[in-house]
Design a protein around this motif. Structure first.
Motif, short mmCIF file in Angstrom:
data_model
loop_
_atom_site.label_atom_id
_atom_site.label_comp_id
_atom_site.label_asym_id
_atom_site.label_seq_id
_atom_site.Cartn_x
_atom_site.Cartn_y
_atom_site.Cartn_z
N MET A 1 16.44 -49.96 12.57
CA MET A 1 16.67 -50.77 13.78
C MET A 1 15.33 -51.11 14.43
O MET A 1 14.41 -50.30 14.39
N GLU A 2 15.25 -52.33 14.96
CA GLU A 2 14.03 -52.70 15.67
C GLU A 2 14.15 -52.30 17.13
O GLU A 2 15.13 -52.63 17.80
N LEU A 3 13.15 -51.59 17.60
CA LEU A 3 13.13 -51.11 18.97
C LEU A 3 12.01 -51.78 19.75
O LEU A 3 10.95 -52.08 19.21
N LYS A 4 12.27 -51.99 21.01
CA LYS A 4 11.31 -52.62 21.92
C LYS A 4 10.95 -51.59 22.99
O LYS A 4 11.81 -51.17 23.77
N LEU A 5 9.68 -51.17 23.01
CA LEU A 5 9.25 -50.05 23.84
C LEU A 5 8.04 -50.41 24.70
O LEU A 5 7.04 -50.89 24.17
N ASP A 6 8.13 -50.17 25.98
CA ASP A 6 6.98 -50.30 26.87
C ASP A 6 6.31 -48.92 26.89
O ASP A 6 6.83 -47.97 27.47
N GLY A 166 4.41 -55.71 28.93
CA GLY A 166 3.77 -55.38 27.67
C GLY A 166 4.67 -54.43 26.91
O GLY A 166 5.31 -53.57 27.52
N TYR A 167 4.76 -54.59 25.60
CA TYR A 167 5.67 -53.73 24.85
C TYR A 167 5.27 -53.69 23.38
O TYR A 167 4.47 -54.50 22.89
N THR A 168 5.86 -52.73 22.69
CA THR A 168 5.64 -52.54 21.26
C THR A 168 6.97 -52.71 20.54
O THR A 168 7.97 -52.10 20.95
N CYS A 169 6.99 -53.52 19.51
CA CYS A 169 8.18 -53.67 18.67
C CYS A 169 7.95 -52.90 17.38
O CYS A 169 6.93 -53.09 16.71
N VAL A 170 8.88 -52.04 17.04
CA VAL A 170 8.71 -51.20 15.85
C VAL A 170 10.07 -50.94 15.20
O VAL A 170 11.09 -50.83 15.88
N GLU A 171 10.06 -50.86 13.89
CA GLU A 171 11.27 -50.56 13.13
C GLU A 171 11.37 -49.05 12.96
O GLU A 171 10.49 -48.41 12.37
N ALA A 172 12.43 -48.46 13.51
CA ALA A 172 12.62 -47.01 13.45
C ALA A 172 14.00 -46.69 12.89
O ALA A 172 14.93 -47.50 12.99
N ASP A 173 14.14 -45.50 12.35
CA ASP A 173 15.41 -45.09 11.76
C ASP A 173 16.45 -44.76 12.82
O ASP A 173 17.65 -44.84 12.56
N ALA A 174 16.00 -44.35 13.99
CA ALA A 174 16.92 -43.96 15.06
C ALA A 174 16.20 -44.01 16.39
O ALA A 174 14.95 -44.04 16.44
N ALA A 177 12.92 -39.34 19.60
CA ALA A 177 11.47 -39.16 19.74
C ALA A 177 10.80 -39.04 18.38
O ALA A 177 9.76 -39.67 18.13
N GLN A 178 11.37 -38.25 17.47
CA GLN A 178 10.73 -38.05 16.18
C GLN A 178 10.72 -39.32 15.34
O GLN A 178 9.72 -39.65 14.70
N ALA A 179 11.83 -40.03 15.34
CA ALA A 179 11.91 -41.27 14.56
C ALA A 179 10.94 -42.32 15.10
O ALA A 179 10.28 -43.04 14.33
N VAL A 180 10.84 -42.42 16.40
CA VAL A 180 9.94 -43.39 17.01
C VAL A 180 8.48 -43.00 16.76
O VAL A 180 7.64 -43.86 16.45
N LEU A 185 3.40 -44.36 13.97
CA LEU A 185 2.29 -43.95 13.14
C LEU A 185 2.21 -44.73 11.82
O LEU A 185 1.19 -44.70 11.14
N SER A 186 3.28 -45.42 11.49
CA SER A 186 3.32 -46.16 10.23
C SER A 186 2.37 -47.35 10.24
O SER A 186 2.00 -47.86 9.17
N GLY A 187 2.01 -47.80 11.43
CA GLY A 187 1.11 -48.95 11.53
C GLY A 187 1.79 -50.29 11.40
O GLY A 187 1.14 -51.32 11.32
N ARG A 188 3.11 -50.30 11.38
CA ARG A 188 3.84 -51.55 11.21
C ARG A 188 4.36 -52.12 12.53
O ARG A 188 5.14 -53.06 12.53
N ALA A 189 3.92 -51.56 13.63
CA ALA A 189 4.37 -52.05 14.93
C ALA A 189 3.55 -53.27 15.35
O ALA A 189 2.44 -53.48 14.88
N ARG A 190 4.12 -54.06 16.21
CA ARG A 190 3.39 -55.19 16.80
C ARG A 190 3.49 -55.11 18.32
O ARG A 190 4.52 -54.70 18.86
N ALA A 191 2.42 -55.49 18.97
CA ALA A 191 2.36 -55.40 20.42
C ALA A 191 2.24 -56.80 21.01
O ALA A 191 1.53 -57.65 20.48
N GLN A 192 2.91 -57.04 22.12
CA GLN A 192 2.86 -58.34 22.78
C GLN A 192 3.29 -58.21 24.23
O GLN A 192 3.65 -57.13 24.70
N GLY A 193 3.24 -59.32 24.94
CA GLY A 193 3.67 -59.30 26.32
C GLY A 193 3.15 -60.49 27.10
O GLY A 193 2.68 -61.48 26.53
#
Length: 239
Positions: A1-6, A166-174, A177-180, A185-193
């Motif tokens: 799932m893609e998560l959007k995190l500030d 400002g936020y970070t979009c990242v694909e996580a399994d759930a 806290a651990q999944a995020v 750390l995978s380096g596949r997140a993107r930041a924007q805002g």
């Protein structure tokens, strides 16, 4: 799932913050966020409450000789202002050490070289960072790319209007806290805002003066700072 995190918000526990945790969560959810990190100045969120379908990430923003350092997923104190000791403490708690708005005051990337091997990421989007250097976020993004460090994004919100800027979009399994943490750390997140108004920086500095019982001269200096911030908002045109 893609998560959007500030991943950088200040609560009322910061000297220049005004928002309760519940208000932060409510605002973030209303703006489409799945989670947020509360990173108060030199004060960790020791016992973060749970909010069901929203991930509240405990954190801290430590002032060090190499600039501000975010400790994400940290609940214990970081009682040092030494960068290297702070990173060690953050990692000992299983947290992530992320350099915050590294080019807010200076374009000199060489000064940060000693920090790079110890970092888990760079904050490449901060909604307040360009108030002094208009290309601060672009420089941070380039620096992260050259150093091959994961990109993080946050609003650095001190006031309600800034949450989610400002936020970070990242694909996580759930949404845990651990999944995020693993996903970040995978380096596949993107930041924007979007850029926050400079006026909000002025308001937060006024809050700090009121909370700390500043002397009258400090308010005179604040008035000049506030005028400068208003001018920035009027004439800002971006890159």
């Amino acid at each position: 799932m893609e998560l959007k995190l500030d991943l950088h918000i200040h609560s009322e526990r910061s000297p220049d913050g005004v928002m309760a945790l519940e208000e932060i969560v409510s605002l973030a959810k209303a703006r489409g966020l799945d989670g947020a990190a509360v990173c108060d100045h030199d004060l960790a969120l020791a016992d973060p409450p749970e909010f069901g379908d929203f991930l509240l990430i405990p954190g801290i923003e430590v002032s060090t000789q190499l600039g501000h350092l975010l400790g994400l997923f940290v609940t214990g104190p970081v009682d040092t202002r030494d960068f290297f000791q702070a990173v060690e403490i953050i990692h000992s708690q299983g947290g992530l050490a992320v350099l915050a708005h590294p080019f807010e005051h200076s374009r000199d990337g060489a000064r940060l070289a000693p920090a790079v091997p110890l970092l888990d990421g760079i904050e490449v989007w901060n909604s307040r960072a360009d108030r002094k250097l208009h290309d601060a976020n672009r420089l941070a993004a380039s620096f992260a790319q050259v150093c091959r460090l994961p990109a993080f994004g946050g609003s650095d919100a001190h006031r309600p209007q800034e949450v989610g800027n400002g936020y970070t979009c990242v694909e996580a399994d759930a949404l845990t806290a651990q999944a995020v943490k693993t996903a970040l750390l995978s380096g596949r997140a993107r930041a924007q805002g979007t850029r926050s108004r400079a006026w909000y920086a002025a308001r937060s500095q006024l809050t700090k003066r009121r909370k700390t019982g500043a002397k009258p001269l400090s308010y005179v200096k604040w008035a000049a700072f506030a005028a400068k911030c208003c001018a920035q908002d009027i004439f800002w045109r971006g890159d």
